[in-house]
Motif scaffolding. Structure first.
Motif, mmCIF file in Angstrom:
data_model
loop_
_atom_site.group_PDB
_atom_site.id
_atom_site.type_symbol
_atom_site.label_atom_id
_atom_site.label_comp_id
_atom_site.label_asym_id
_atom_site.label_seq_id
_atom_site.Cartn_x
_atom_site.Cartn_y
_atom_site.Cartn_z
ATOM 1 N N SER A 1 0.441 -0.822 -0.019
ATOM 2 C CA SER A 1 -0.287 0.201 0.280
ATOM 3 C C SER A 1 1.175 1.468 -0.491
ATOM 4 O O SER A 1 2.283 1.396 0.655
ATOM 5 C CB SER A 1 -0.946 -0.044 0.857
ATOM 6 O OG SER A 1 0.103 -0.213 2.698
ATOM 7 N N TYR B 1 -1.648 10.203 -3.674
ATOM 8 C CA TYR B 1 -1.698 8.120 -4.011
ATOM 9 C C TYR B 1 -2.771 8.093 -3.529
ATOM 10 O O TYR B 1 -3.208 8.396 -4.120
ATOM 11 C CB TYR B 1 -0.627 7.872 -4.107
ATOM 12 C CG TYR B 1 -0.897 6.466 -4.331
ATOM 13 C CD1 TYR B 1 -0.316 5.857 -5.263
ATOM 14 C CD2 TYR B 1 -1.844 5.398 -3.601
ATOM 15 C CE1 TYR B 1 -0.653 4.918 -5.955
ATOM 16 C CE2 TYR B 1 -1.984 4.282 -4.025
ATOM 17 C CZ TYR B 1 -1.231 3.456 -5.597
ATOM 18 O OH TYR B 1 -1.600 2.337 -5.009
ATOM 19 N N ARG B 2 -2.996 8.823 -3.130
ATOM 20 C CA ARG B 2 -4.711 7.771 -2.060
ATOM 21 C C ARG B 2 -5.671 9.228 -2.388
ATOM 22 O O ARG B 2 -6.621 8.330 -2.575
ATOM 23 C CB ARG B 2 -4.335 7.968 -0.226
ATOM 24 C CG ARG B 2 -3.840 7.191 -0.193
ATOM 25 C CD ARG B 2 -3.965 6.237 1.467
ATOM 26 N NE ARG B 2 -5.225 5.271 0.775
ATOM 27 C CZ ARG B 2 -4.270 4.568 0.934
ATOM 28 N NH1 ARG B 2 -3.207 3.854 0.115
ATOM 29 N NH2 ARG B 2 -5.441 3.112 0.051
ATOM 30 N N LEU C 1 -6.224 7.433 -5.940
ATOM 31 C CA LEU C 1 -6.637 5.756 -5.921
ATOM 32 C C LEU C 1 -8.268 5.716 -5.809
ATOM 33 O O LEU C 1 -8.333 4.978 -6.404
ATOM 34 C CB LEU C 1 -6.000 5.031 -4.918
ATOM 35 C CG LEU C 1 -6.531 3.195 -4.473
ATOM 36 C CD1 LEU C 1 -6.222 2.724 -5.628
ATOM 37 C CD2 LEU C 1 -5.743 3.039 -2.854
ATOM 38 N N PHE D 1 -7.684 7.056 -9.835
ATOM 39 C CA PHE D 1 -7.030 7.557 -11.208
ATOM 40 C C PHE D 1 -6.995 8.735 -12.002
ATOM 41 O O PHE D 1 -6.778 8.901 -13.318
ATOM 42 C CB PHE D 1 -6.178 6.896 -11.483
ATOM 43 C CG PHE D 1 -5.146 5.877 -10.700
ATOM 44 C CD1 PHE D 1 -4.532 6.117 -10.006
ATOM 45 C CD2 PHE D 1 -6.165 4.612 -9.805
ATOM 46 C CE1 PHE D 1 -3.587 5.896 -8.673
ATOM 47 C CE2 PHE D 1 -5.221 3.934 -8.617
ATOM 48 C CZ PHE D 1 -4.421 5.052 -8.111
ATOM 49 N N SER E 1 -4.404 -4.069 -8.749
ATOM 50 C CA SER E 1 -5.179 -3.061 -7.595
ATOM 51 C C SER E 1 -4.055 -2.519 -6.723
ATOM 52 O O SER E 1 -2.343 -2.772 -7.462
ATOM 53 C CB SER E 1 -4.821 -4.676 -6.295
ATOM 54 O OG SER E 1 -3.846 -5.199 -7.176
ATOM 55 N N GLU E 2 -4.167 -2.048 -5.541
ATOM 56 C CA GLU E 2 -2.936 -1.095 -5.164
ATOM 57 C C GLU E 2 -1.504 -2.302 -4.910
ATOM 58 O O GLU E 2 -0.852 -1.139 -4.797
ATOM 59 C CB GLU E 2 -3.309 -0.924 -3.305
ATOM 60 C CG GLU E 2 -2.524 0.311 -3.058
ATOM 61 C CD GLU E 2 -3.539 0.851 -1.664
ATOM 62 O OE1 GLU E 2 -2.244 1.442 -0.994
ATOM 63 O OE2 GLU E 2 -4.063 1.103 -1.640
ATOM 64 N N ALA F 1 -1.070 -0.845 -8.588
ATOM 65 C CA ALA F 1 -1.809 0.297 -9.393
ATOM 66 C C ALA F 1 -1.435 1.955 -9.388
ATOM 67 O O ALA F 1 -0.691 2.376 -8.647
ATOM 68 C CB ALA F 1 -3.123 0.600 -8.809
ATOM 69 N N PRO F 2 -1.153 2.768 -10.353
ATOM 70 C CA PRO F 2 -2.533 2.339 -11.106
ATOM 71 C C PRO F 2 -1.342 1.843 -13.073
ATOM 72 O O PRO F 2 -2.059 1.181 -13.575
ATOM 73 C CB PRO F 2 -2.260 3.820 -11.587
ATOM 74 C CG PRO F 2 -1.232 4.443 -11.595
ATOM 75 C CD PRO F 2 -1.220 4.590 -10.490
ATOM 76 N N TYR G 1 3.395 1.207 -8.635
ATOM 77 C CA TYR G 1 3.693 2.630 -8.838
ATOM 78 C C TYR G 1 4.087 4.097 -9.252
ATOM 79 O O TYR G 1 3.910 5.069 -8.430
ATOM 80 C CB TYR G 1 3.606 3.242 -6.867
ATOM 81 C CG TYR G 1 2.532 1.464 -6.102
ATOM 82 C CD1 TYR G 1 1.507 1.448 -5.989
ATOM 83 C CD2 TYR G 1 3.717 0.992 -5.257
ATOM 84 C CE1 TYR G 1 0.949 0.528 -5.205
ATOM 85 C CE2 TYR G 1 2.922 0.198 -4.253
ATOM 86 C CZ TYR G 1 1.615 -0.087 -4.180
ATOM 87 O OH TYR G 1 1.305 -1.059 -3.492
#
Length: 251
Positions: free
Chosen positions: A76, A82-83, A86, A90, A196-197, A201-202, A218
């Motif tokens: 994560s 970033y969060r 997410l 994105f 997925s994270e 991702a992305p 990432y």
């Protein structure tokens, strides 16, 4: 034939970097041992490229997909920016491409999805000793670099990532030989679903002829550089800086 060559080179790489991941951290305290690891990088690269040339890593069928593909490294990202991306899928994010290029780029995820796509089912070989087969989709990195237009002194492609590991910003790098290999892609899709994270991702790098720790997750920014000197620890990647892994991890 490809499998046997991959195993041969993989064993050599694991013998250098795998000792550290396997828990032999006391060896990493030795300057002499770290010197041996560093010296092995050039030999591995020359041997691997001599044997493999421009051939492809083995590709598999959907019947070969692993039932579980382990997520490794960072699972994560704590960075608030970033969060936020997410949480919004994105939709407002863009990959930055700069450094030694003629045309700096800001590529939204939608643009990366609209480019010609490569889909490949390949084996991810981790230096820790496990492997898994997954299906990846994304544009070829070479097409992105061509769109940016490389300057003559560009030699290395650096991937700056959103995660922080062991207190240091995560990054990785490859040279232009691997950057323009047809199986080197910026994957946004894994096993027919968006990443997925935990899996990066992305987008994440897939450079299929190297070990798993080179597959940066990432990815936020791509930088073209003449040299890796002066970049963080100077080793060309997080694990290279912090553990002395080989910069070139060909399999």
């Amino acid at each position: 034939m490809i499998v046997s060559r991959r195993k041969l080179i993989g064993l050599g790489a694991a013998g250098a970097g795998g000792l550290l991941l396997g828990g032999c951290d006391r060896l990493n305290d030795s300057a002499a041992f770290r010197g041996v690891l560093g010296g092995a990088t050039g030999l591995n690269m020359r041997t691997h490229r001599l044997l493999m040339g421009d051939s492809l890593a083995r590709e598999f069928t959907e019947a070969d997909l692993s039932p579980v593909f382990k997520a490794n490294g960072s699972l994560s990202v704590a960075d608030p920016a970033y969060r936020g991306h997410l949480a919004q899928g994105f939709g407002g994010w863009a990959l930055q491409v700069g450094g030694l290029v003629r045309r700096p780029l800001a590529l939204p995820l939608s643009a990366l999805k609209s480019w010609p796509q490569r889909t490949q089912i390949t084996r991810h070989d981790c230096v820790e000793g496990w492997s898994a087969i997954g299906k990846w989709q994304g544009p070829q990195l070479g097409r992105v670099l061509e769109a940016a237009g490389l300057l003559p002194n560009a030699n290395y492609v650096v991937f700056h990532c959103a995660d922080v590991l062991e207190g240091a910003p995560y990054y990785e790098s490859i040279d232009l030989v691997d950057a323009f290999h047809p199986q080197t892609i910026l994957a946004w899709r894994m096993n027919d679903a968006p990443l997925s994270e935990a899996h990066g991702a992305p987008i994440r790098l897939r450079v299929e002829r190297q070990l798993g720790y080179k597959q940066a997750k990432y990815v936020m920014r791509i930088e073209l550089r003449e040299s890796l000197a002066g970049l963080y620890g100077g080793g060309g990647g997080h694990w290279e800086d912090s553990r002395g892994y080989q910069w070139y991890a060909g399999i």
